[in-house]
Design a protein around this motif. Structure first.
Motif, PDB file in Angstrom:
ATOM      1  N   GLN A  99       0.829  -1.258   0.000  1.00  0.00           N
ATOM      2  CA  GLN A  99      -0.044  -0.072  -0.013  1.00  0.00           C
ATOM      3  C   GLN A  99       0.962   1.214  -0.108  1.00  0.00           C
ATOM      4  N   ASN A 100       0.285   2.246  -0.693  1.00  0.00           N
ATOM      5  CA  ASN A 100       1.071   3.594  -0.587  1.00  0.00           C
ATOM      6  C   ASN A 100       2.375   3.869  -1.556  1.00  0.00           C
ATOM      7  N   ASP A 101       3.143   2.897  -1.647  1.00  0.00           N
ATOM      8  CA  ASP A 101       4.520   2.954  -2.448  1.00  0.00           C
ATOM      9  C   ASP A 101       4.213   3.020  -3.784  1.00  0.00           C
ATOM     10  N   ASP A 102       4.309   4.289  -4.347  1.00  0.00           N
ATOM     11  CA  ASP A 102       4.146   4.494  -5.557  1.00  0.00           C
ATOM     12  C   ASP A 102       4.887   3.934  -6.822  1.00  0.00           C
ATOM     13  N   ARG A 103       6.140   3.569  -6.377  1.00  0.00           N
ATOM     14  CA  ARG A 103       7.226   3.068  -7.007  1.00  0.00           C
ATOM     15  C   ARG A 103       7.060   1.576  -7.484  1.00  0.00           C
ATOM     16  N   LEU A 104       6.168   0.763  -6.715  1.00  0.00           N
ATOM     17  CA  LEU A 104       5.959  -0.595  -6.854  1.00  0.00           C
ATOM     18  C   LEU A 104       5.591  -0.954  -8.259  1.00  0.00           C
ATOM     19  N   ASP A 105       6.375  -1.936  -8.848  1.00  0.00           N
ATOM     20  CA  ASP A 105       5.952  -2.753  -9.974  1.00  0.00           C
ATOM     21  C   ASP A 105       6.028  -1.657 -11.151  1.00  0.00           C
ATOM     22  N   TRP A 106       7.069  -0.697 -11.048  1.00  0.00           N
ATOM     23  CA  TRP A 106       7.258   0.606 -11.959  1.00  0.00           C
ATOM     24  C   TRP A 106       7.112   0.101 -13.238  1.00  0.00           C
ATOM     25  N   PRO A 107       6.295   0.987 -13.998  1.00  0.00           N
ATOM     26  CA  PRO A 107       5.577   2.397 -13.732  1.00  0.00           C
ATOM     27  C   PRO A 107       4.083   2.253 -13.324  1.00  0.00           C
ATOM     28  N   ARG A 108       3.753   1.027 -13.347  1.00  0.00           N
ATOM     29  CA  ARG A 108       2.230   0.802 -13.454  1.00  0.00           C
ATOM     30  C   ARG A 108       1.089   1.508 -12.271  1.00  0.00           C
ATOM     31  N   HIS A 109       1.926   1.870 -11.201  1.00  0.00           N
ATOM     32  CA  HIS A 109       1.065   2.672 -10.474  1.00  0.00           C
ATOM     33  C   HIS A 109       0.398   4.038 -11.200  1.00  0.00           C
ATOM     34  N   TYR A 110       1.182   4.476 -11.899  1.00  0.00           N
ATOM     35  CA  TYR A 110       0.579   5.525 -12.751  1.00  0.00           C
ATOM     36  C   TYR A 110       0.336   5.282 -14.269  1.00  0.00           C
ATOM     37  N   TYR A 111       1.166   4.506 -14.799  1.00  0.00           N
ATOM     38  CA  TYR A 111       1.197   4.229 -16.260  1.00  0.00           C
ATOM     39  C   TYR A 111       0.598   2.645 -16.436  1.00  0.00           C
ATOM     40  N   GLU A 112      -0.361   2.383 -17.181  1.00  0.00           N
ATOM     41  CA  GLU A 112      -0.686   0.922 -17.664  1.00  0.00           C
ATOM     42  C   GLU A 112      -0.098   0.805 -19.251  1.00  0.00           C
ATOM     43  N   ASN A 113      -0.135   2.095 -19.849  1.00  0.00           N
ATOM     44  CA  ASN A 113      -0.144   2.083 -21.300  1.00  0.00           C
ATOM     45  C   ASN A 113       1.266   2.959 -21.439  1.00  0.00           C
ATOM     46  N   THR A 114       2.400   2.345 -21.650  1.00  0.00           N
ATOM     47  CA  THR A 114       3.671   3.153 -22.234  1.00  0.00           C
ATOM     48  C   THR A 114       4.140   2.435 -23.746  1.00  0.00           C
ATOM     49  N   CYS A 115       5.181   3.251 -23.968  1.00  0.00           N
ATOM     50  CA  CYS A 115       5.673   3.012 -25.243  1.00  0.00           C
ATOM     51  C   CYS A 115       6.535   1.641 -25.215  1.00  0.00           C
ATOM     52  N   GLU A 116       6.319   0.800 -26.060  1.00  0.00           N
ATOM     53  CA  GLU A 116       7.108  -0.560 -26.528  1.00  0.00           C
ATOM     54  C   GLU A 116       8.081  -0.252 -27.746  1.00  0.00           C
ATOM     55  N   CYS A 117       9.284   0.147 -27.744  1.00  0.00           N
ATOM     56  CA  CYS A 117      10.159   0.508 -28.791  1.00  0.00           C
ATOM     57  C   CYS A 117      10.471  -0.650 -29.605  1.00  0.00           C
ATOM     58  N   HIS A 118      10.266  -0.699 -30.879  1.00  0.00           N
ATOM     59  CA  HIS A 118      11.062  -1.608 -31.799  1.00  0.00           C
ATOM     60  C   HIS A 118      12.546  -1.512 -32.398  1.00  0.00           C
ATOM     61  N   GLY A 119      12.951  -2.614 -32.460  1.00  0.00           N
ATOM     62  CA  GLY A 119      14.462  -2.582 -33.239  1.00  0.00           C
ATOM     63  C   GLY A 119      15.464  -1.827 -32.228  1.00  0.00           C
ATOM     64  N   ASN A 120      15.851  -0.855 -32.818  1.00  0.00           N
ATOM     65  CA  ASN A 120      17.041  -0.021 -32.162  1.00  0.00           C
ATOM     66  C   ASN A 120      16.477   1.119 -31.645  1.00  0.00           C
ATOM     67  N   PHE A 121      15.150   1.506 -31.671  1.00  0.00           N
ATOM     68  CA  PHE A 121      14.776   2.662 -31.239  1.00  0.00           C
ATOM     69  C   PHE A 121      14.392   2.678 -29.582  1.00  0.00           C
ATOM     70  N   SER A 122      14.417   3.768 -28.942  1.00  0.00           N
ATOM     71  CA  SER A 122      14.128   3.519 -27.557  1.00  0.00           C
ATOM     72  C   SER A 122      13.863   4.833 -26.937  1.00  0.00           C
ATOM     73  N   GLY A 123      13.643   5.346 -25.911  1.00  0.00           N
ATOM     74  CA  GLY A 123      12.982   6.595 -25.209  1.00  0.00           C
ATOM     75  C   GLY A 123      11.659   6.647 -24.825  1.00  0.00           C
ATOM     76  N   PHE A 124      11.161   7.473 -23.910  1.00  0.00           N
ATOM     77  CA  PHE A 124       9.814   7.166 -23.558  1.00  0.00           C
ATOM     78  C   PHE A 124       8.769   7.639 -24.568  1.00  0.00           C
ATOM     79  N   ASP A 125       9.128   8.074 -25.906  1.00  0.00           N
ATOM     80  CA  ASP A 125       8.264   8.205 -27.119  1.00  0.00           C
ATOM     81  C   ASP A 125       8.959   7.537 -28.087  1.00  0.00           C
TER      82      ASP A 125
END
Length: 473
Positions: free
Chosen positions: A101-127
């Motif tokens: 309970q309460n710890d926002d870092r648990l299972d990072w980052p799903r406490h805040y974001y259930e959807n994030t970028c999955e980058c293909h191949g050689n690409f990276s970064g939050f976008d």
């Protein structure tokens, strides 16, 4: 009144960049206003609470309410999907892990974001707009391997360039990331996002990951997401890679590499000179003519477990850097050549119970809770250097404020790299364990995109760098 994404983006870009603080109230629906000024003010006010090495673009009400951090890339598609760079993926799965309970870092980052970028191949970064470490170019097809050298191996001009880059990183506000400040981790109305320099974002990531874990409304000071467990060497490797890459992007210098400080067998801190890291007086105050004498330590002054960096925007309340090499009787000397050789004989990456009491554990000996003999629990290696240097470096949560931290940890990473090479180590050696945030499949906190802990046990060439073999006598 409905505004397109392009109009909203233009309005946000039009805001003065020196607005340092974004107050975060409890999430409420934002009402559109007919007056442009009111609309802009509401856009600021309606940013909601999310946290990490936070992509600024993902600190919007929409991102928070939808639990989605899939920013549009230049092709106007989420994660650059139209250009084949990545896709927006829902990561929500039942992990079967203990619920904290309460710890926002648990299972990072799903406490805040259930959807994030999955980058293909050689690409990276939050976008997916960046490249994986060691790759460059619009299509991330150009490989480059840099060499991290010992600080004293650099020429005079290379040292000056290094210190000018660090000064630039300390004074340049990050356009991509913001940091989280709270007055009380239990109350979301105290959460706010604060602009910070690129270097201070790097510092905050270490500070944030080191805060005590909140177990069912009780703080456990012996557990965090970056130390005292299998994650230690890989997490700090990623921390250096983040800073190194961001400085490359900031300066346009793809050859920039973080040097290391080989402290083996030294009788004193030989790089603590005014030409390099700075001398200090008896109180630990750095010489005013040295490079870092006027640097302020972000998140300093208040180290309470129920807060995150509460004075992040009040520079006048921050402490200046301090350093007192060799002043404490608990660490009169730096580790020896033989100490390093001895821990490299420990073939087990880590051992049960996978914490600061683990025996015959390379990780625990490198981190410094275990003697290089592998069987005696006492301060050594990495921890000993922090204690020896004193001052800011001895305050581990905020220690990365002192740039000597990056040179120290670069050498710690070199030792890690030597171990990986000696034992031909791979991610399969990362142990299954129940330590919160230290599991092999856990995402390292608080990085975007997800870097699984086990995937950081690779040879450094996988990440586009290697180390020199600068000999010291």
């Amino acid at each position: 009144m409905k505004l397109s994404h392009d109009v909203l983006e233009a309005l946000l870009l039009a805001l003065p960049y020196h607005n340092d603080v974004i107050n975060v109230p409890e999430p409420e629906p934002c009402m559109a206003q007919g007056v442009m000024l009111n609309l802009i003010l509401l856009l600021i006010f309606c940013l909601s609470a999310v946290d990490s090495q936070f992509p600024r673009v993902c600190t919007t009400e929409a991102a928070f309410l939808t639990k989605s951090c899939c920013p549009l890339w230049k092709d106007k598609s989420p994660c650059g999907s139209l250009s084949g760079r990545g896709r927006c993926r829902n990561w929500l799965t039942f992990t079967g892990k203990e619920v904290l309970q309460n710890d926002d870092r648990l299972d990072w980052p799903r406490h805040y974001y259930e959807n994030t970028c999955e980058c293909h191949g050689n690409f990276s970064g939050f976008d997916c707009g960046d490249c994986k470490f060691g790759l460059h170019g619009e299509k991330c097809e150009r490989k480059k391997e840099i060499v991290r050298r010992e600080l004293r191996e650099l020429t005079f001009l290379e040292q000056k360039r290094l210190f000018s880059y660090l000064a630039l990183a300390k004074t340049t506000k990050s356009r991509d990331f913001v940091i989280l400040s709270t007055g009380d981790r239990f109350h979301r109305q105290t959460y706010r996002f604060v602009d910070a320099s690129l270097y201070d974002v790097f510092v905050w990531m270490h500070y944030y990951s080191m805060k005590a874990i909140l177990r069912n409304s009780t703080f456990d000071p012996n557990k965090n997401f970056a130390h005292q467990g299998p994650v230690f060497p890989g997490w700090h490797r990623l921390n250096l890679l983040f800073l190194e890459r961001q400085i490359q992007l900031m300066t346009g210098d793809e050859d920039f590499a973080i040097p290391y400080y080989d402290w083996r067998g030294e009788k004193n801190c030989s790089i603590c000179t005014d030409d390099l890291l700075g001398t200090n007086d008896a109180q630990g105050v750095l010489n005013p003519y040295s490079h870092f004498s006027f640097w302020k330590a972000v998140c300093s002054g208040f180290n309470f477990p129920d807060e995150y960096c509460p004075l992040a925007d009040l520079e006048q309340k921050m402490e200046r850097l301090h350093r007192k090499p060799g002043a404490t009787p608990y660490a009169p000397n730096l580790p020896s050549f033989q100490d390093v050789e001895n821990i490299l004989k420990l073939s087990n990456f880590d051992t049960p119970p996978f914490n600061e009491t683990s025996l015959l554990s390379f990780r625990n000996a490198l981190e410094g809770f275990l003697s290089p003999d592998g069987v005696t629990l006492r301060r050594s290696m990495h921890n000993l250097v922090h204690i020896y240097l004193g001052g800011t470096m001895s305050q581990i949560p905020i220690s990365s404020n002192d740039p000597i931290f990056i040179f120290h940890h670069s050498f710690v990473d070199k030792i890690f790299e030597t171990w990986i090479t000696r034992y031909d180590a791979s991610p399969t050696l990362y142990p299954d364990n129940s330590e919160v945030g230290h599991g092999p499949e856990d995402c390292a906190t608080p990085y975007f995109p997800c870097y699984k802990n086990r995937d950081l046990i690779h040879k450094s060439m996988t990440f586009g760098y290697q180390y020199s073999s600068f000999p010291l006598k």
